[in-house]
Design an enzyme around this catalytic site. Structure first.
Site, PDB file in Angstrom:
ATOM      1  N   THR A  80       7.633  -1.325   2.312  1.00  0.00           N
ATOM      2  CA  THR A  80       7.436  -0.548   0.981  1.00  0.00           C
ATOM      3  C   THR A  80       8.823   0.055   0.553  1.00  0.00           C
ATOM      4  OG1 THR A  80       5.353   0.494   2.295  1.00  0.00           O
ATOM      5  CG2 THR A  80       6.306   1.780   0.443  1.00  0.00           C
ATOM      6  N   HIS A 157      -1.890   5.866   1.536  1.00  0.00           N
ATOM      7  CA  HIS A 157      -0.965   5.012   1.242  1.00  0.00           C
ATOM      8  C   HIS A 157      -1.466   4.187  -0.025  1.00  0.00           C
ATOM      9  CE1 HIS A 157       2.597   2.543   1.445  1.00  0.00           C
ATOM     10  NE2 HIS A 157       2.540   2.320   2.600  1.00  0.00           N
TER      11      HIS A 157
END
Ligand code: ASP
Length: 330
Positions: A80, A157
């Site tokens: 990420t 997320h």
């Protein structure tokens, strides 16, 4: 809640000339998948396609020239953080990366709102990962610049779910009429929470496979019942493997367990190996948000149905699309 408002967050940004300020995300926080509808998802996936073509052809663009991203990570991350960083760099922007919060004023007791207020005075957009549910919303409340949730503990997320959805669409060429299994740590896995919510915008039949103590939270099951979706719960992957179009595997999240013995009991409950894959449909795809620990045998990596490395690459294209959209340049 902030993300339900489509008003311009920062009135000063309205004065900034932008190529496209009507994309529905310009100047907005991205905190939860709940702020997306099918139309917005189609738009973002279309921009991600363009970003992929752009990277393959030219490697970079100067769309975000002069813009700065603050990448604030209070929890470990490989994909990420680096894909947000790569996304910004490939679009010509720059990045302030705060991965080691122990070297920042956080260790001196600085509050999250103060840290965010500081960073936004230097940058145009903030990406935050934090171990507590709701932390991204707290940061967004403190900030006038857009805040993107890169994982708030076991909460959500959203950018992972967007790249997951994009991968399913890219691999299977459709999003309606799919049978999707999610396997592993469905209790603490924020990626499966967000992905379930996104897929519930489509005609999806859900198969949740987990040990009893790691079942999908009741809140999400209730949302599915309310939206009229069918879901099934199982403990054994063999009960579902031959039926599904997507098998989405998750890691058992050691860091979320209070009792280490409980983690030990369930940590290698599932292993997807060539024997399990031999029972799957020829055109199913195997996904994983990564990192994997025990749950997918490396011998499966060369199976063409193993989509997790392509999924990981898609993360950069989706994050390029999101950054461009939030900064009014998509
Ligand atoms: N990378 C994913 C996340 O941050 C999955 C995981 O850590 O297991 O939630």
């Amino acid at each position: 809640m902030l993300y339900q408002s489509y008003d311009m967050k920062d009135p000063h940004q309205a004065a900034v000339p932008a190529d496209n300020v009507n994309n529905g995300l310009y100047g907005q926080d991205i905190l939860s998948v709940k702020q997306f509808n099918r139309q917005l998802l189609t738009y973002i996936m279309g921009v991600a396609d363009e970003m992929r073509a752009l990277v393959k052809r030219f490697g970079k663009a100067n769309l975000l020239d002069g813009k700065i991203l603050a990448n604030l990570f209070y929890e470990p991350s490989t994909r990420t953080s680096s894909s947000f960083q790569a996304a910004m760099l490939r679009l010509g922007g720059r990045v302030i990366a705060i991965n080691e919060v122990r070297y920042s004023s956080v260790t001196k007791g600085e509050s999250l709102p103060d840290t965010v207020r500081t960073l936004e005075s230097y940058c145009d957009v903030i990406v935050i990962r934090h171990p507590e549910v709701g932390s991204a919303a707290i940061a967004a409340k403190a900030a006038r610049k857009p805040v993107i949730n890169a994982g708030d503990g076991p909460g959500e997320h959203p950018t992972q779910a967007l790249l997951d959805l994009y991968t399913i669409a890219d691999e299977l060429k459709r999003l309606d009429g799919l049978k999707v299994a999610m396997l592993g740590d469905l209790k603490y896995g924020r990626t499966v929470h967000s992905l379930t919510r996104l897929l519930s915008l489509y005609d999806t039949e859900f198969y949740f496979v987990s040990p009893e103590i790691l079942r999908m939270p009741e809140e999400i099951l209730q949302e599915l019942r309310q939206s009229g979706h069918t879901y099934h719960e199982f403990e054994d992957v063999h009960d579902v493997i031959s039926k599904v179009d997507v098998l989405y595997v998750t890691r058992v999240q050691r860091e979320r367990f209070d009792d280490p013995d409980e983690y030990e009991r369930v940590k290698d409950y599932y292993v997807i190996d060539p024997e399990v894959m031999s029972k799957a449909k020829q055109d199913m795809i195997l996904m994983h948000p990564l990192p994997r620990v025990y749950e997918i045998d490396m011998r499966v990596d060369d199976d063409p149905r193993a989509a997790y490395f392509r999924q990981m690459e898609n993360g950069m294209y989706i994050r390029m699309a999101l950054l461009a959209a939030v900064l009014g340049k998509a």
